[in-house]
Design a protein around this motif. Structure first.
Motif, PDB file in Angstrom:
ATOM      1  N   SER A 144       5.991  -2.260   5.908  1.00 13.29           N
ATOM      2  CA  SER A 144       5.731  -1.513   4.989  1.00 13.29           C
ATOM      3  C   SER A 144       4.168  -1.862   5.028  1.00 13.29           C
ATOM      4  O   SER A 144       3.704  -3.013   5.416  1.00 13.29           O
ATOM      5  CB  SER A 144       6.230  -1.739   3.722  1.00 13.29           C
ATOM      6  OG  SER A 144       7.640  -1.711   3.542  1.00 13.29           O
ATOM      7  N   GLY A 145       2.993  -1.489   5.056  1.00  9.94           N
ATOM      8  CA  GLY A 145       2.023  -1.432   4.893  1.00  9.94           C
ATOM      9  C   GLY A 145       1.278  -2.940   3.617  1.00  9.94           C
ATOM     10  O   GLY A 145       1.173  -2.355   2.503  1.00  9.94           O
TER      11      GLY A 145
ATOM     12  N   GLU B  28      -4.104  -3.417   9.475  1.00  5.38           N
ATOM     13  CA  GLU B  28      -2.708  -3.324  10.055  1.00  5.38           C
ATOM     14  C   GLU B  28      -2.810  -1.724   9.631  1.00  5.38           C
ATOM     15  O   GLU B  28      -2.065  -1.423  10.726  1.00  5.38           O
ATOM     16  CB  GLU B  28      -1.933  -3.885   9.170  1.00  5.38           C
ATOM     17  CG  GLU B  28      -1.799  -5.757  10.052  1.00  5.38           C
ATOM     18  CD  GLU B  28      -0.744  -6.583   9.172  1.00  5.38           C
ATOM     19  OE1 GLU B  28      -1.326  -8.113   9.702  1.00  5.38           O
ATOM     20  OE2 GLU B  28      -0.495  -6.357   8.527  1.00  5.38           O
ATOM     21  N   ILE B  29      -3.390  -1.015   8.494  1.00  7.29           N
ATOM     22  CA  ILE B  29      -2.431   0.273   8.564  1.00  7.29           C
ATOM     23  C   ILE B  29      -3.729   0.904   9.164  1.00  7.29           C
ATOM     24  O   ILE B  29      -3.219   2.034   9.594  1.00  7.29           O
ATOM     25  CB  ILE B  29      -2.858   0.017   6.407  1.00  7.29           C
ATOM     26  CG1 ILE B  29      -1.728  -0.583   5.899  1.00  7.29           C
ATOM     27  CG2 ILE B  29      -2.755   1.540   6.591  1.00  7.29           C
ATOM     28  CD1 ILE B  29      -2.126  -0.841   4.711  1.00  7.29           C
ATOM     29  N   ARG B  30      -4.922   0.328   9.250  1.00  9.52           N
ATOM     30  CA  ARG B  30      -5.334   1.709   9.993  1.00  9.52           C
ATOM     31  C   ARG B  30      -5.347   1.855  10.894  1.00  9.52           C
ATOM     32  O   ARG B  30      -5.622   2.790  11.503  1.00  9.52           O
ATOM     33  CB  ARG B  30      -6.798   1.063   9.790  1.00  9.52           C
ATOM     34  CG  ARG B  30      -7.522   1.104   8.068  1.00  9.52           C
ATOM     35  CD  ARG B  30      -9.452   0.596   8.295  1.00  9.52           C
ATOM     36  NE  ARG B  30      -9.999   1.558   8.612  1.00  9.52           N
ATOM     37  CZ  ARG B  30     -11.240   0.956   8.725  1.00  9.52           C
ATOM     38  NH1 ARG B  30     -11.469   0.453   8.401  1.00  9.52           N
ATOM     39  NH2 ARG B  30     -11.883   1.793   9.448  1.00  9.52           N
TER      40      ARG B  30
ATOM     41  N   ALA C 171       4.274   8.696  -3.763  1.00  9.34           N
ATOM     42  CA  ALA C 171       3.380   7.494  -2.675  1.00  9.34           C
ATOM     43  C   ALA C 171       4.305   6.627  -2.839  1.00  9.34           C
ATOM     44  O   ALA C 171       4.893   5.296  -2.912  1.00  9.34           O
ATOM     45  CB  ALA C 171       2.586   6.609  -3.691  1.00  9.34           C
ATOM     46  N   PRO C 172       5.190   6.709  -0.843  1.00 11.15           N
ATOM     47  CA  PRO C 172       5.830   5.251  -0.661  1.00 11.15           C
ATOM     48  C   PRO C 172       5.163   4.549   0.193  1.00 11.15           C
ATOM     49  O   PRO C 172       3.813   4.785   0.218  1.00 11.15           O
ATOM     50  CB  PRO C 172       6.698   6.665   0.748  1.00 11.15           C
ATOM     51  CG  PRO C 172       5.505   7.505   1.091  1.00 11.15           C
ATOM     52  CD  PRO C 172       4.807   8.121   0.111  1.00 11.15           C
ATOM     53  N   SER C 173       5.651   3.163   0.710  1.00  6.67           N
ATOM     54  CA  SER C 173       4.310   2.680   1.492  1.00  6.67           C
ATOM     55  C   SER C 173       4.098   3.292   2.813  1.00  6.67           C
ATOM     56  O   SER C 173       4.345   4.027   3.143  1.00  6.67           O
ATOM     57  CB  SER C 173       6.060   1.524   2.071  1.00  6.67           C
ATOM     58  OG  SER C 173       6.716   1.582   2.640  1.00  6.67           O
ATOM     59  N   ALA C 174       2.981   2.685   2.645  1.00  2.91           N
ATOM     60  CA  ALA C 174       2.413   3.133   4.500  1.00  2.91           C
ATOM     61  C   ALA C 174       2.520   2.570   5.481  1.00  2.91           C
ATOM     62  O   ALA C 174       1.856   1.770   5.616  1.00  2.91           O
ATOM     63  CB  ALA C 174       0.401   2.491   3.580  1.00  2.91           C
ATOM     64  N   ASN C 175       2.955   2.894   6.388  1.00  3.65           N
ATOM     65  CA  ASN C 175       3.693   2.782   7.510  1.00  3.65           C
ATOM     66  C   ASN C 175       4.426   3.704   7.961  1.00  3.65           C
ATOM     67  O   ASN C 175       4.881   5.081   7.540  1.00  3.65           O
ATOM     68  CB  ASN C 175       4.614   1.022   7.207  1.00  3.65           C
ATOM     69  CG  ASN C 175       6.101   1.826   6.697  1.00  3.65           C
ATOM     70  OD1 ASN C 175       5.826   1.898   5.064  1.00  3.65           O
ATOM     71  ND2 ASN C 175       6.645   2.486   6.764  1.00  3.65           N
ATOM     72  N   ILE C 176       4.443   3.743   9.321  1.00  6.35           N
ATOM     73  CA  ILE C 176       4.795   4.646   9.669  1.00  6.35           C
ATOM     74  C   ILE C 176       6.796   3.657   9.357  1.00  6.35           C
ATOM     75  O   ILE C 176       7.489   3.098   9.406  1.00  6.35           O
ATOM     76  CB  ILE C 176       4.884   4.636  11.300  1.00  6.35           C
ATOM     77  CG1 ILE C 176       3.412   5.260  12.130  1.00  6.35           C
ATOM     78  CG2 ILE C 176       5.756   5.661  12.405  1.00  6.35           C
ATOM     79  CD1 ILE C 176       3.186   6.748  11.610  1.00  6.35           C
ATOM     80  N   SER C 177       7.506   5.069   9.401  1.00  3.91           N
ATOM     81  CA  SER C 177       9.233   5.751   8.840  1.00  3.91           C
ATOM     82  C   SER C 177       9.784   4.388   9.859  1.00  3.91           C
ATOM     83  O   SER C 177       9.503   4.066  11.207  1.00  3.91           O
ATOM     84  CB  SER C 177       9.567   6.278   8.953  1.00  3.91           C
ATOM     85  OG  SER C 177      10.435   6.661   7.987  1.00  3.91           O
ATOM     86  N   GLY C 178      10.314   3.016   9.276  1.00  4.52           N
ATOM     87  CA  GLY C 178      11.334   2.396  10.662  1.00  4.52           C
ATOM     88  C   GLY C 178      10.141   1.390  10.181  1.00  4.52           C
ATOM     89  O   GLY C 178      10.987  -0.194  10.681  1.00  4.52           O
TER      90      GLY C 178
ATOM     91  N   TYR D 186       0.709  -1.456   0.177  1.00  2.00           N
ATOM     92  CA  TYR D 186       0.345   0.007   0.235  1.00  2.00           C
ATOM     93  C   TYR D 186       0.644   1.519   0.300  1.00  2.00           C
ATOM     94  O   TYR D 186       1.854   0.988   0.898  1.00  2.00           O
ATOM     95  CB  TYR D 186      -0.671   0.407   1.601  1.00  2.00           C
ATOM     96  CG  TYR D 186      -1.927  -0.994   1.411  1.00  2.00           C
ATOM     97  CD1 TYR D 186      -3.667  -0.049   0.502  1.00  2.00           C
ATOM     98  CD2 TYR D 186      -2.162  -1.966   1.163  1.00  2.00           C
ATOM     99  CE1 TYR D 186      -4.241  -0.668   0.642  1.00  2.00           C
ATOM    100  CE2 TYR D 186      -3.599  -2.975   1.078  1.00  2.00           C
ATOM    101  CZ  TYR D 186      -4.685  -1.980   0.628  1.00  2.00           C
ATOM    102  OH  TYR D 186      -5.411  -2.612   0.094  1.00  2.00           O
ATOM    103  N   GLY D 187       0.313   2.568  -0.542  1.00  2.00           N
ATOM    104  CA  GLY D 187       0.999   3.189  -0.510  1.00  2.00           C
ATOM    105  C   GLY D 187       0.256   4.275  -0.089  1.00  2.00           C
ATOM    106  O   GLY D 187      -0.735   4.375  -0.098  1.00  2.00           O
TER     107      GLY D 187
END
Ligand code: AMP
Ligand code: MG
Length: 346
Positions: A149-150, A155-157, A139-146, A35-36
């Protein structure tokens, strides 16, 4: 707002979402890789919101997503013959190419570099959003840096809801690992980040391909590297992780059982199907990654498995490695970084 497009892309909702992008807001959407978290790549303020939402270092540039090949000329210049061949062969797809950037792009999207990373995703939802927003989307990956990836919307929500204006649910992502990142230097493609498109795939198109030596090694934060992303901590759950790979299956099983015993069972194992019956541990804490004969399944499940592993608050997460060949190289690149290079190899 949450939109469920697992079965169908809803046209009315698509308009709403594309208006958000046009107005400089953030939208999470699926691609075939992961996800981005997307924003209008031509809007400096919108791009700044991505860095803020993710807590991403400003010198780690974003990939700019486009819906058709003709948009490449609007954001990049001086495309060489080799670059063009790669574009023709691998776009759309899980492939990112670093090109000389044009001035229309704000400098924050490229982390101050004079190059831009370009990708054309092959996913109906991603394509529709880029096309109808009528702008390239950073669009980077949908996650907090580090963090991992989502790849799973729930989990992303949990991690990002409230930080973005819309979240589009397109189901679990297909590939599960980020795109292959390639830069062409002196007519030779160099893989800066391995992915589903392998060195062999690239060689079959242009005859040669080099794999950057940072891919399987630790990079210092002060080191000068071609791909700034390689410097940072990546894909890591909160629990400490240990990667184990022995070429021989019996050695592998022996090693893992030894480590489980050492931690008195207070471990979680991300394991391969082939070994599961010979590993002595609680079934509850065993998470199957997939089969070593089907690396696609390992790639697809990896990030989600890491997040599940974290929920046990165990002393350590043991991860079974795979052979560093084909897609296995991309998997091991992510696993090594997940573990902070805490690695046993035999
Ligand atoms: P992500 O979007 O989180 O999957 O990460 C994108 C990756 O592409 C990071 O490792 C970046 O460092 C890399 N990248 C993006 N733009 C460039 C660029 N212009 N030159 C080199 N690497 C780049
Ligand atoms: Mg990322």
């Amino acid at each position: 707002m949450y939109y469920n497009w697992k079965e169908n892309t809803n046209t009315e909702e698509l308009k709403i979402v594309c208006n958000l992008i046009k107005n400089g807001e953030l939208v999470i959407f699926p691609t075939e890789t992961v996800y981005g978290i997307g924003a209008n790549a031509l809007d400096e303020n919108a791009v700044a919101k991505i860095f803020l939402a993710k807590g991403r270092p400003a010198d780690n540039p974003l990939i700019v997503h486009i819906a058709d090949r003709k948009t490449i000329e609007k954001i990049a210049k001086d495309i060489t013959e080799v670059e063009q061949k790669l574009i023709d062969a691998f776009m759309p797809g899980p492939f990112t190419i670093i090109l000389k950037k044009k001035d229309v792009l704000p400098s924050n999207v490229t982390g101050g570099l004079d190059t831009v990373a370009v990708r054309m995703p092959n996913n109906v939802i991603a394509k529709a959003i880029i096309q109808f927003s009528n702008c390239p989307i950073a669009a980077p990956s949908a996650n907090i840096s580090g963090r991992p990836s989502g790849t799973d919307i729930e989990e992303i929500r949990q991690e990002l809801e409230g930080k973005v204006s819309a979240i589009i649910d397109g189901g679990k992502t297909d590939i599960g690992l980020e795109s292959t990142v390639v830069k062409v230097v002196d007519e030779t493609p160099i893989i800066l980040r391995p992915g589903k498109i392998t060195a062999e795939d690239i060689k079959s198109v242009v005859g040669k391909c080099i794999i950057d030596n940072t891919i399987l090694s630790k990079v210092d934060e002060n080191q000068k590297v071609e791909s700034p992303g390689m410097k940072y901590k990546h894909y890591a759950p909160k629990t400490e992780c240990l990667l184990v790979y022995c070429e021989d299956d019996l050695d592998q099983i022996f090693e893992i059982n030894r480590i489980i015993k050492k931690y008195r069972g207070d471990v979680v194992l991300l394991g391969l199907k082939e070994h599961s019956e010979k590993i002595v541990m609680s079934k509850e804490r065993y998470i199957e990654l997939g089969s070593k004969e089907d690396l696609d399944s390992v790639a697809r499940n990896f990030y989600s498995a890491l997040r599940k592993a974290d929920e046990f608050n165990a002393q350590i997460v043991i991860i079974e490695g795979v052979k560093k060949e084909g897609l296995g190289l991309a998997i091991m690149n992510r696993m090594l970084r997940t573990c902070g290079f805490n690695y046993i190899e035999k």
